[in-house]
Scaffold this motif. Structure first.
Motif, PDB file in Angstrom:
ATOM      1  N   GLN A 167      41.424  43.689  27.829  1.00  0.00           N
ATOM      2  CA  GLN A 167      41.183  42.236  27.915  1.00  0.00           C
ATOM      3  C   GLN A 167      40.068  41.901  28.896  1.00  0.00           C
ATOM      4  N   LEU A 168      39.942  42.730  29.919  1.00  0.00           N
ATOM      5  CA  LEU A 168      38.887  42.499  30.916  1.00  0.00           C
ATOM      6  C   LEU A 168      37.506  42.568  30.246  1.00  0.00           C
ATOM      7  N   VAL A 169      37.367  43.485  29.309  1.00  0.00           N
ATOM      8  CA  VAL A 169      36.078  43.690  28.648  1.00  0.00           C
ATOM      9  C   VAL A 169      35.684  42.441  27.864  1.00  0.00           C
ATOM     10  N   PHE A 170      36.657  41.838  27.187  1.00  0.00           N
ATOM     11  CA  PHE A 170      36.379  40.637  26.392  1.00  0.00           C
ATOM     12  C   PHE A 170      36.184  39.431  27.308  1.00  0.00           C
ATOM     13  N   HIS A 171      36.946  39.400  28.370  1.00  0.00           N
ATOM     14  CA  HIS A 171      36.826  38.325  29.355  1.00  0.00           C
ATOM     15  C   HIS A 171      35.419  38.316  29.960  1.00  0.00           C
ATOM     16  N   GLU A 172      34.933  39.505  30.313  1.00  0.00           N
ATOM     17  CA  GLU A 172      33.594  39.599  30.923  1.00  0.00           C
ATOM     18  C   GLU A 172      32.508  39.280  29.892  1.00  0.00           C
TER      19      GLU A 172
END
Ligand SMILES: Cc1ncc(C[n+]2csc(CCOP(=O)(O)OP(=O)(O)O)c2C)c(N)n1
Ligand SMILES: [Mg+2]
Length: 596
Positions: free
Chosen positions: A371-376
């Motif tokens: 999720q961090l990857v999509f958030h960033e």
């Protein structure tokens, strides 16, 4: 040299029908047509893919990103068979696509000849609106005109089968003026379809009586953004989005509850549970358990295709019409809801939800929380970005974490939900809009299935794209993760390692080997910087992120059966059980303890 049947085919597609590009792969069943490309290169461009299925995905994506007919070309027998999955993707998502396939010579047909497959029967389902084999040069003109017009008017797949010997014969561009011939012309203009006044008045009555209106919008509303927003404002409604309708309304609007369904959001779930009126626009969203219970809401549905009406929820009023025109016609009949309490409740829920999404993305994982990857990425999406997602866990995070703004486009294989569409869709996006940044969000399984090979097509054609930003995100979780979680949460089975675990493959290094940019990280602190690097690169990038397969793609609402199944997977010795439980708790906590 006189015009051949193949010349006539391409000339008519390029001239009369405006086709600029055909995605395909050669073979002796279409040698005549390939030869004609050589003579007509400046008018119509042949794009060489790695596999015919990719050509069909690209034709589908061309249609999705332009509204024009996507055209793909394959040889007889094996080439034609390879097209099928991509063509079904187009058919199920209602996209206009023409498949042109070769066939053995007419003299040999029926003789169990090499590569002889009964193509009319093979394509009879996927192209059931129109599949025809040409047997006479004089047929060609009307076969082309009909295949193109039917693809456009029915928004579906059509198929032309052209025996290889006929391709090289002299064209008969105008059939003789005698009994038994057909005289066609090109062209199609979309009609303006609106419901009758009395139907509109009935629909407005239902919507005006409602006190808590929910809207659900899908791909059919993509051209109706303004109208959806205006209607939602007037009705004080919340707007949930089916996956294919993600780009209908931007995500910064606080009454937009986001995705619906298993990959959906909590506010979309609440919206559907608590509404008393449902307005569905241009959507065939299939999972009825995410819609209100039968009888709990009064429904109005709008769809251009009457076949899609009244099949997901028993509606009070079914309107056959174009979404934008119908909503525009409804607007003056709608009364503005002066009591905004429902709207405010929805907005408060959405506000809470975005905080939960962020906190979930920032939870630590081993090594990286996907999720961090999509958030960033979401924070850095350039204007006019085009995004494609593959099927797999990426679709969850695409649905929930990526915030689209106006002017962006985004799609995936919605109804077929096939793996492998992400990369070819992105390539077609780049051909259709070479000046726009494109992102493909893909799992490692899909990369191994076809994405790795199709990157060769990116390397081959990238020089033609003035904007080099084509970024393929690969979630390297060494797992067919979406299905692993489905096994746990639906069947109660532990992860079956033999079917689920994937070999670790160096995706970024592969990119470098073929002349693309490769970035790999297993450090959460570097994810943002890696996105920046990819966006600044002078060539397309494969961004490989080593992700934790134990971060659960939680559904918005967990049923008792799902909780029981999860417990059963743990009890039966799931190999990831310790970390899977820890991650599930971590992911659930931001919802339960919002102030944490
Ligand atoms: C052609 C095809 N085969 C199988 C499936 C079933 N399926 C859906 S998602 C998925 C796993 C995808 O794995 P991966 O691409 O690694 O993504 P992940 O879920 O691991 O992020 C599978 C097998 C499918 N949708 N399409
Ligand atoms: Mg995977």
């Amino acid at each position: 040299m006189s015009e051949s049947v193949a010349d006539h085919l391409l000339n008519r597609l390029a001239g009369e029908w405006g086709v600029r590009r055909i995605y395909g792969y050669p073979g002796d069943g279409i040698n005549g047509i390939i030869g004609a490309f050589g003579r007509l290169e400046d008018r119509i461009h042949f794009v060489q893919v790695r596999h015919e299925e990719m050509a069909a995905f690209m034709a589908c994506a061309h249609a999705k990103f332009t509204g024009e007919v996507g055209v793909c070309l394959a040889t007889s027998g094996p080439g034609a068979i390879h097209l099928l999955n991509g063509l079904y993707d187009a058919k199920l998502d209602h996209q206009p696509v023409l498949a042109i396939v070769g066939q053995q010579a007419r003299l040999g047909l029926g003789g169990s000849y090499q590569q002889e497959v009964d193509l009319t029967t093979l394509f009879k389902d996927v192209a059931h609106e129109y599949v025809q084999m040409a047997t006479e040069p004089g047929q060609m003109r009307h076969l082309i005109d009909r295949a193109m017009r039917i693809a456009l008017s029915e928004r579906t797949v059509t198929c032309l089968i052209v025996p290889n010997d006929m391709q090289m014969e002299d064209a008969v561009p105008v059939p003789p003026h005698k009994h038994g011939t057909v005289h066609s012309g090109p062209g199609y203009s979309r009609p303006q379809v609106t419901p009758t006044d009395d139907q509109l008045i009935r629909a407005a009555g239902v919507l005006n009586r409602g006190e808590r209106v929910a809207m659900l919008v899908g791909a059919g509303a993509l051209q109706a953004s303004e109208e959806v927003i205006e209607v939602a404002d007037k009705l004080g409604a919340g707007v949930a989005k089916a996956l294919l309708g993600k780009a209908v309304v931007p995500d910064h609007l606080m009454f937009v509850t986001g995705a619906i369904g298993l990959l959906g959001t909590r506010p979309s779930w609440d919206l559907m549970q608590e509404c008393d009126t449902l307005l569905m626009v241009g959507s065939g969203f299939p999972y009825s358990e995410f819609l209100p219970e039968e009888g709990a809401a009064a429904g109005v549905q709008i769809d251009l295709d009457a076949r899609m009406l009244g099949i997901r929820y028993p509606m009070e009023v079914n309107l056959v019409g174009d979404s934008a025109l119908t909503l525009r016609a409804l607007l003056p009949l709608l009364e503005r809801k002066e009591d905004r309490a429902w709207r405010e409740k929805i907005e408060a829920g959405v506000d809470d939800w975005w905080k939960i999404v962020e906190r979930r993305a920032l939870e630590p994982a081993d090594p990286i929380n996907p999720q961090l990857v999509f958030h960033e990425l979401s924070k850095r999406l350039p204007d006019r970005a085009i995004i494609t997602s593959d099927s797999g866990s990426a679709a969850n995070w695409y649905a929930r974490d990526v915030r689209l703004r106006g002017g962006m486009m985004a799609t995936l294989s919605g109804t077929l939900a096939t793996m492998g569409a992400g990369v070819p869709y992105a390539i077609a996006a780049k051909f259709a809009h070479p000046d726009r940044p494109v992102f493909a969000l893909v799992g490692d399984g899909a990369m191994q299935m076809n994405g790795l090979a199709e990157l060769i097509t990116v390397a081959k054609y990238r020089d033609r794209w003035p904007d080099q930003r084509l970024i393929v995100l690969v979630l390297n979780n060494r797992d067919l993760n979406q299905v692993t979680w489905e096994q746990r949460a639906m069947s109660g089975d532990p992860k079956f390692v033999q079917s689920q675990e994937l070999p670790d493959v160096p995706y970024a290094r592969w990119a470098e080997l073929i002349g693309l940019n490769g970035i790999r990280t297993d450090d959460p602190a570097q994810v943002g910087a890696c996105w920046e690097e990819a966006l600044a690169a002078d060539r397309p990038t494969v961004f490989e992120v080593v992700c934790d397969p134990e971060v659960p793609p939680l559904p918005p609402h967990i049923t008792l059966e799902e909780a029981r199944a999860f417990a059963s997977a743990v009890a039966h010795g799931d190999p990831g059980r310790r970390r899977m439980i820890a991650q599930s708790i971590r992911q659930k906590l931001p919802e339960i303890l919002p102030g944490r």
